[in-house]
Design a protein around this motif. Structure first.
Motif, PDB file in Angstrom:
ATOM      1  N   THR A 153       0.967  -1.286   0.237  1.00 49.61           N
ATOM      2  CA  THR A 153      -0.434  -0.168   0.081  1.00 49.61           C
ATOM      3  C   THR A 153       0.960   1.541   0.175  1.00 49.61           C
ATOM      4  OG1 THR A 153      -2.426  -1.109   0.757  1.00 49.61           O
ATOM      5  CG2 THR A 153      -1.878   1.609   2.170  1.00 49.61           C
ATOM      6  N   GLY A 154       1.516   1.579   1.074  1.00 46.87           N
ATOM      7  CA  GLY A 154       2.720   2.566   0.863  1.00 46.87           C
ATOM      8  C   GLY A 154       2.971   2.948  -0.738  1.00 46.87           C
ATOM      9  N   MET A 155       3.969   2.470  -0.842  1.00 51.20           N
ATOM     10  CA  MET A 155       4.388   2.081  -2.681  1.00 51.20           C
ATOM     11  C   MET A 155       3.424   2.161  -3.460  1.00 51.20           C
ATOM     12  SD  MET A 155       7.191  -0.058  -3.908  1.00 51.20           S
ATOM     13  CE  MET A 155       8.528   0.232  -2.994  1.00 51.20           C
ATOM     14  N   ILE A 156       2.359   1.936  -3.364  1.00 52.13           N
ATOM     15  CA  ILE A 156       1.757   2.249  -4.460  1.00 52.13           C
ATOM     16  C   ILE A 156       1.174   3.839  -4.228  1.00 52.13           C
ATOM     17  CG2 ILE A 156      -0.683   1.513  -5.083  1.00 52.13           C
ATOM     18  CD1 ILE A 156      -0.304  -1.535  -4.524  1.00 52.13           C
ATOM     19  N   GLN A 157       0.901   4.523  -3.292  1.00 54.27           N
ATOM     20  CA  GLN A 157      -0.125   4.918  -2.782  1.00 54.27           C
ATOM     21  C   GLN A 157       1.660   6.051  -3.339  1.00 54.27           C
ATOM     22  OE1 GLN A 157      -3.106   5.962  -0.995  1.00 54.27           O
ATOM     23  NE2 GLN A 157      -2.346   8.054  -2.448  1.00 54.27           N
ATOM     24  N   ARG A 158       2.248   5.797  -3.212  1.00 55.46           N
ATOM     25  CA  ARG A 158       3.370   7.150  -3.609  1.00 55.46           C
ATOM     26  C   ARG A 158       3.293   7.346  -4.959  1.00 55.46           C
ATOM     27  NH1 ARG A 158       9.505   6.288  -4.295  1.00 55.46           N
ATOM     28  NH2 ARG A 158       8.340   3.951  -3.385  1.00 55.46           N
ATOM     29  N   PHE A 159       3.611   6.121  -5.481  1.00 54.58           N
ATOM     30  CA  PHE A 159       3.162   5.771  -6.817  1.00 54.58           C
ATOM     31  C   PHE A 159       2.501   6.636  -7.689  1.00 54.58           C
ATOM     32  CE2 PHE A 159       6.368   2.170  -7.044  1.00 54.58           C
ATOM     33  CZ  PHE A 159       7.559   3.042  -6.822  1.00 54.58           C
ATOM     34  N   VAL A 160       1.258   6.469  -7.083  1.00 55.11           N
ATOM     35  CA  VAL A 160      -0.107   6.571  -8.053  1.00 55.11           C
ATOM     36  C   VAL A 160       0.164   8.279  -8.010  1.00 55.11           C
ATOM     37  CG1 VAL A 160      -2.698   6.535  -7.312  1.00 55.11           C
ATOM     38  CG2 VAL A 160      -1.249   5.385  -8.201  1.00 55.11           C
ATOM     39  N   ASP A 161       0.474   8.958  -6.330  1.00 48.46           N
ATOM     40  CA  ASP A 161       0.510  10.386  -5.681  1.00 48.46           C
ATOM     41  C   ASP A 161       1.133  11.093  -6.538  1.00 48.46           C
ATOM     42  OD1 ASP A 161      -1.102   9.813  -3.853  1.00 48.46           O
ATOM     43  OD2 ASP A 161       0.491  10.526  -2.388  1.00 48.46           O
ATOM     44  N   GLU A 162       1.786  10.771  -7.339  1.00 49.53           N
ATOM     45  CA  GLU A 162       3.394  10.674  -7.847  1.00 49.53           C
ATOM     46  C   GLU A 162       3.012  11.137  -9.457  1.00 49.53           C
ATOM     47  OE1 GLU A 162       7.236   9.206  -8.335  1.00 49.53           O
ATOM     48  OE2 GLU A 162       6.853   9.099  -5.993  1.00 49.53           O
ATOM     49  N   ALA A 163       1.974   9.804 -10.203  1.00 50.12           N
ATOM     50  CA  ALA A 163       1.402  10.234 -11.508  1.00 50.12           C
ATOM     51  C   ALA A 163      -0.035  10.584 -11.633  1.00 50.12           C
ATOM     52  CB  ALA A 163       0.348   8.739 -11.521  1.00 50.12           C
ATOM     53  N   ARG A 164      -1.126  11.138 -10.344  1.00 44.81           N
ATOM     54  CA  ARG A 164      -2.184  12.059 -10.347  1.00 44.81           C
ATOM     55  C   ARG A 164      -1.535  13.337 -10.056  1.00 44.81           C
ATOM     56  NH1 ARG A 164      -6.593   9.179  -8.896  1.00 44.81           N
ATOM     57  NH2 ARG A 164      -7.229  11.200  -8.769  1.00 44.81           N
ATOM     58  N   ARG A 165      -0.638  14.170  -9.153  1.00 49.29           N
ATOM     59  CA  ARG A 165       0.500  14.895  -9.405  1.00 49.29           C
ATOM     60  C   ARG A 165       0.858  15.779 -10.730  1.00 49.29           C
ATOM     61  NH1 ARG A 165       3.635  13.537  -4.770  1.00 49.29           N
ATOM     62  NH2 ARG A 165       2.540  14.453  -2.757  1.00 49.29           N
ATOM     63  N   SER A 166       1.518  14.366 -11.542  1.00 47.21           N
ATOM     64  CA  SER A 166       1.702  15.290 -12.371  1.00 47.21           C
ATOM     65  C   SER A 166       1.342  15.048 -14.072  1.00 47.21           C
ATOM     66  CB  SER A 166       2.876  13.937 -13.335  1.00 47.21           C
ATOM     67  OG  SER A 166       2.051  12.771 -13.294  1.00 47.21           O
ATOM     68  N   ARG A 167      -0.301  14.795 -13.918  1.00 47.82           N
ATOM     69  CA  ARG A 167      -1.864  14.865 -14.726  1.00 47.82           C
ATOM     70  C   ARG A 167      -3.016  16.125 -14.077  1.00 47.82           C
ATOM     71  NH1 ARG A 167      -0.028   9.885 -14.692  1.00 47.82           N
ATOM     72  NH2 ARG A 167      -0.232   9.306 -17.343  1.00 47.82           N
ATOM     73  N   GLY A 168      -2.200  16.910 -12.485  1.00 44.99           N
ATOM     74  CA  GLY A 168      -2.925  18.164 -12.103  1.00 44.99           C
ATOM     75  C   GLY A 168      -4.043  17.217 -11.062  1.00 44.99           C
ATOM     76  N   LEU A 169      -4.622  15.763 -10.530  1.00 48.21           N
ATOM     77  CA  LEU A 169      -5.476  15.190 -10.418  1.00 48.21           C
ATOM     78  C   LEU A 169      -5.450  15.131  -8.809  1.00 48.21           C
ATOM     79  CD1 LEU A 169      -5.624  12.011 -12.401  1.00 48.21           C
ATOM     80  CD2 LEU A 169      -7.674  14.010 -13.123  1.00 48.21           C
ATOM     81  N   PRO A 170      -6.516  15.087  -8.066  1.00 45.72           N
ATOM     82  CA  PRO A 170      -6.259  15.701  -6.422  1.00 45.72           C
ATOM     83  C   PRO A 170      -5.809  13.929  -5.759  1.00 45.72           C
ATOM     84  CG  PRO A 170      -8.603  15.311  -7.770  1.00 45.72           C
ATOM     85  CD  PRO A 170      -7.655  15.243  -8.348  1.00 45.72           C
TER      86      PRO A 170
END
Length: 177
Positions: A153-170
């Motif tokens: 979970t922690g690693m997936i959350q970190r990667f998804v957060d990076e992806a969401r930030r790069s696309r301007g998603l919350p």
């Protein structure tokens, strides 16, 4: 039951493509999009040998009304408690999970974490290698399925957060309640 994380199998994309074609042919006009997601969709990534698919529909009822067609392909619905999603599993002749089908509504398609994670791992080989190492370590520790999933979970959350930030998603939690 032990978790089986194996080396990438170059046959996985073809298996996913065949499954998508079967689904589209069995439920014509129902799916707006259908894609291979999950670790088996990332070239070179070690994974559990389960093909994860995600499909979008206008309304979930379009699928529940046609579940007999899915059952004919071996897909059985499993209640997950996740809102706005249908989940189906398919087993191989030996009774092992072979496919997962996640069905979501089209209005959430572009921001689905599974798609964002897949694309992030495809674009970042270092992240994919880090993820593979964690998965192998968790699988070797005799976990159950829930412990394995929670351990990522922690690693997936970190990667998804990076992806969401790069696309301007919350930012949102990766595990739906």
């Amino acid at each position: 039951m032990p978790i089986d994380v194996i080396d990438y199998d170059p046959d996985w994309p073809e298996r996913a493509e065949r499954a998508c074609e079967e689904l589209t042919a069995s439920l014509p006009g129902v799916f707006l999009e259908i894609e291979h997601v999950g670790s088996t969709a990332v070239p070179g990534l070690a994974a559990k040998p389960i093909i994860d698919l995600m499909a979008s529909v206008r309304l979930l009822a379009a699928v529940t009304d046609r579940e007999a067609a899915l059952e004919g392909l071996g897909y059985r619905r499993e209640e997950t408690g996740m809102p706005g999603r249908l989940f189906y599993r398919r087993e191989d002749p030996a009774g092992r999970r072979s496919h997962h089908l996640h069905v979501v509504t089209a209005d959430t398609w572009e921001s689905r974490n599974e798609r964002l994670l897949r694309d992030h791992l495809r674009a970042d080989p270092q992240a994919a290698a880090e993820y593979a190492a964690l998965k192998r370590a968790l699988a070797s520790g005799d976990p159950d399925g829930l412990a394995y999933t929670r351990g990522k979970t922690g690693m997936i959350q970190r990667f998804v957060d990076e992806a969401r930030r790069s696309r301007g998603l919350p930012l949102v939690p990766v595990w739906e309640e």
